[in-house]
Design a protein around this motif. Sequence first.
Motif, PDB file in Angstrom:
ATOM      1  N   ALA A  74       0.813  -1.216   0.000  1.00 37.71           N
ATOM      2  CA  ALA A  74       0.000   0.000   0.000  1.00 37.71           C
ATOM      3  C   ALA A  74       0.847   1.267   0.000  1.00 37.71           C
ATOM      4  O   ALA A  74       0.379   2.327  -0.384  1.00 37.71           O
ATOM      5  N   PRO A  76       3.145   3.937  -1.359  1.00 38.87           N
ATOM      6  CA  PRO A  76       3.598   4.314  -2.693  1.00 38.87           C
ATOM      7  C   PRO A  76       5.100   4.599  -2.696  1.00 38.87           C
ATOM      8  O   PRO A  76       5.562   5.495  -2.005  1.00 38.87           O
ATOM      9  N   PHE A  78       6.932   5.878  -4.913  1.00 35.90           N
ATOM     10  CA  PHE A  78       7.182   7.206  -5.444  1.00 35.90           C
ATOM     11  C   PHE A  78       7.142   8.254  -4.327  1.00 35.90           C
ATOM     12  O   PHE A  78       8.007   9.121  -4.221  1.00 35.90           O
TER      13      PHE A  78
ATOM     14  N   TYR B  73       4.417  -8.345 -15.915  1.00 35.82           N
ATOM     15  CA  TYR B  73       4.500  -7.928 -14.520  1.00 35.82           C
ATOM     16  C   TYR B  73       5.909  -7.463 -14.166  1.00 35.82           C
ATOM     17  O   TYR B  73       6.101  -6.608 -13.306  1.00 35.82           O
ATOM     18  N   SER B  77       7.387   0.061 -14.064  1.00 34.27           N
ATOM     19  CA  SER B  77       6.310   0.965 -14.464  1.00 34.27           C
ATOM     20  C   SER B  77       6.819   2.133 -15.300  1.00 34.27           C
ATOM     21  O   SER B  77       6.238   2.474 -16.325  1.00 34.27           O
ATOM     22  N   LEU B 105      -1.521 -10.845 -14.017  1.00 33.93           N
ATOM     23  CA  LEU B 105      -0.922 -12.063 -13.452  1.00 33.93           C
ATOM     24  C   LEU B 105      -1.747 -12.577 -12.279  1.00 33.93           C
ATOM     25  O   LEU B 105      -2.183 -13.719 -12.262  1.00 33.93           O
ATOM     26  N   VAL B 155      -5.518  -7.750  -3.830  1.00 33.97           N
ATOM     27  CA  VAL B 155      -4.080  -7.532  -4.039  1.00 33.97           C
ATOM     28  C   VAL B 155      -3.868  -6.579  -5.214  1.00 33.97           C
ATOM     29  O   VAL B 155      -3.085  -5.626  -5.137  1.00 33.97           O
ATOM     30  N   VAL B 158      -4.849  -2.865  -4.286  1.00 26.34           N
ATOM     31  CA  VAL B 158      -3.901  -2.187  -3.395  1.00 26.34           C
ATOM     32  C   VAL B 158      -2.609  -1.841  -4.165  1.00 26.34           C
ATOM     33  O   VAL B 158      -2.088  -0.735  -4.052  1.00 26.34           O
ATOM     34  N   GLY B 162      -1.173   2.148  -5.212  1.00 24.55           N
ATOM     35  CA  GLY B 162       0.179   2.639  -4.971  1.00 24.55           C
ATOM     36  C   GLY B 162       0.855   3.093  -6.248  1.00 24.55           C
ATOM     37  O   GLY B 162       1.548   4.113  -6.286  1.00 24.55           O
ATOM     38  N   THR B 165       0.259   6.653  -8.136  1.00 22.95           N
ATOM     39  CA  THR B 165       1.021   7.856  -7.776  1.00 22.95           C
ATOM     40  C   THR B 165       2.129   8.137  -8.798  1.00 22.95           C
ATOM     41  O   THR B 165       2.439   9.281  -9.061  1.00 22.95           O
ATOM     42  N   VAL B 166       2.684   7.059  -9.380  1.00 21.14           N
ATOM     43  CA  VAL B 166       3.763   7.253 -10.356  1.00 21.14           C
ATOM     44  C   VAL B 166       3.257   7.944 -11.617  1.00 21.14           C
ATOM     45  O   VAL B 166       3.995   8.663 -12.285  1.00 21.14           O
ATOM     46  N   GLY B 176      -0.620  11.398  -6.571  1.00 25.74           N
ATOM     47  CA  GLY B 176       0.797  11.629  -6.854  1.00 25.74           C
ATOM     48  C   GLY B 176       1.070  13.084  -7.213  1.00 25.74           C
ATOM     49  O   GLY B 176       2.191  13.567  -7.071  1.00 25.74           O
ATOM     50  N   ILE B 197       0.973  10.909   0.255  1.00 24.05           N
ATOM     51  CA  ILE B 197       1.311   9.552   0.697  1.00 24.05           C
ATOM     52  C   ILE B 197       0.213   8.982   1.591  1.00 24.05           C
ATOM     53  O   ILE B 197      -0.273   7.872   1.381  1.00 24.05           O
ATOM     54  N   SER B 200      -3.018   8.185  -0.181  1.00 21.92           N
ATOM     55  CA  SER B 200      -2.865   7.019  -1.046  1.00 21.92           C
ATOM     56  C   SER B 200      -2.936   5.731  -0.230  1.00 21.92           C
ATOM     57  O   SER B 200      -3.617   4.773  -0.613  1.00 21.92           O
ATOM     58  N   ILE B 201      -2.256   5.724   0.920  1.00 22.15           N
ATOM     59  CA  ILE B 201      -2.317   4.533   1.773  1.00 22.15           C
ATOM     60  C   ILE B 201      -3.743   4.340   2.298  1.00 22.15           C
ATOM     61  O   ILE B 201      -4.282   3.230   2.281  1.00 22.15           O
ATOM     62  N   ALA B 204      -5.980   2.890  -0.246  1.00 14.07           N
ATOM     63  CA  ALA B 204      -5.713   1.455  -0.423  1.00 14.07           C
ATOM     64  C   ALA B 204      -6.386   0.655   0.688  1.00 14.07           C
ATOM     65  O   ALA B 204      -7.017  -0.378   0.426  1.00 14.07           O
ATOM     66  N   ALA B 228      -5.636 -16.286  -0.940  1.00 17.14           N
ATOM     67  CA  ALA B 228      -5.282 -15.774  -2.268  1.00 17.14           C
ATOM     68  C   ALA B 228      -4.561 -16.869  -3.050  1.00 17.14           C
ATOM     69  O   ALA B 228      -3.734 -17.550  -2.512  1.00 17.14           O
TER      70      ALA B 228
END
Lengths: 240, 228
Positions: A74, A76, A78, B73, B77, B105, B155, B158, B162, B165-166, B176, B197, B200-201, B204, B228
């Motif tokens: 979770a 990031p 970045f 995968y 990125s 995947l 999965v 989440v 994350g 943001t990129v 981001g 940050i 974003s968390i 998620a 899973a």
Amino acid sequence: MSNIFSEAWDWLGEPNRWSWSDPAGIPYRTVEHLSFSALSLVIAAALTVPTALWLAHYRRGAFLASSLVNIGRAIPSFGLIILFWFLASRWELNTDFWPLLIALVALALPPLFTNTYAGVISVDADAVDAARGTGYTEAQIMFRMELPLALPVILAGARVAFLQLVATVAIGAIVNDGGGLGRYIVDGFAQGRAGYGEILAGGLAVIVLALLCEGAFSLITRFAVPKGLNLENAKQPQTL
Amino acid sequence: MRAIVLADSDRPLFEWRWVERNADNILQRLGEHLALTATALAAGLVVSIALAVLSLRWRWFYPVALAGAGALYVIPSLGAFALLVPFFGLSFTTAVIPLATYTLLILLRNIVTGIQQVPADVREAAVGMGFTRARLLVSVELPLALPVVIAGLRVAAVTTIGLVTVTSMLGMGGLGFFIRQGIQTTTPNPTAIIVGIVLSIALAVVVDFLLWLSERLLAPWARKKVRA
């Protein structure tokens, strides 16, 4: 469309592009990329593997092992890089090295910890008891039995971690003078349309590097696993 | 692109004032973040279901599809974005394609595993009642595979949140945007970085919880054995 490819091709032919010592060189950036990734992996492994081995041997910290990997997903990467860059610049540390390194080490911790823990936990309890019965000390059990038997799972975690590191070093170019092969992509973005050739070539270079690393890791996994341990049978916990 | 300005050491690490002043902007970026995540997940899910159907029909196809998804995968990125920018520009499409491919995947693997776990007698009963192949998939196999599929989706969600943001490096907004903004202004703004940050968390965690909840509601029979 086709001139993007020729721009990328021309970019590849620029002076010093294949130099090992000039910062413009792809080999130079590749070495930088790999050494940053490898250094972070080694530091992260030194921190997590002994800890997870000890905790798993005494069956402690199961909750940590199961939640760490989700927390790690979770966060990031970045954001982490930029936050650490900011803190380093505030404390007047070297902003080219420490922020990226610390962010990378932090990213590599969860998969290494979780996999080491899971690998040790999955070692046959009867075998451990048998070893104890023949007079192995707890330390001997940990280092001569549990660690080697857990190795395939630990290496699977290292592989996930390393690929994440290779991807993140590239992102690090945004705050970092280095940033390995990501340097070209970030520099290319800064030039807008004029940078498309560099972006394309840099993107391909990063992708090729990642695929080569993945290949190298599967070879290492094949050779580094103790004889008699069949990889096919090794229980692979969720590593994605 | 590299910020050279050294941080202004007077600025406190966190200013509520900034959050209050930027509340609208924060909501907008949160919306963008969700839109990117939802589009990528939806696209990934559709492709994965198609690949899973093919994998279940032709056995040889599954390892091929899995290897392909595994190779995708592995692609970093930033490298994937770089490969697409010359063709799609700094656009939503460029951002979504890699995000979606990263979900393949885990989703493919979980859909196929989930469907394979459907007991053979259930399948035979449905066939005996005259279900067609398509109806068997839609109204028997997929619902019974749901817990495993949702576990994969959690999965994937989440991870995607994350990664979104990129995409701010493509000027895509999302949370981001704040992380980047934090070092792009003349005096670095730690509040923006932290807001980016933390939200974003938080996003998620919330999405993960909602998916978990939906699994509880949609597949109440599977309370015990989900993995899973």
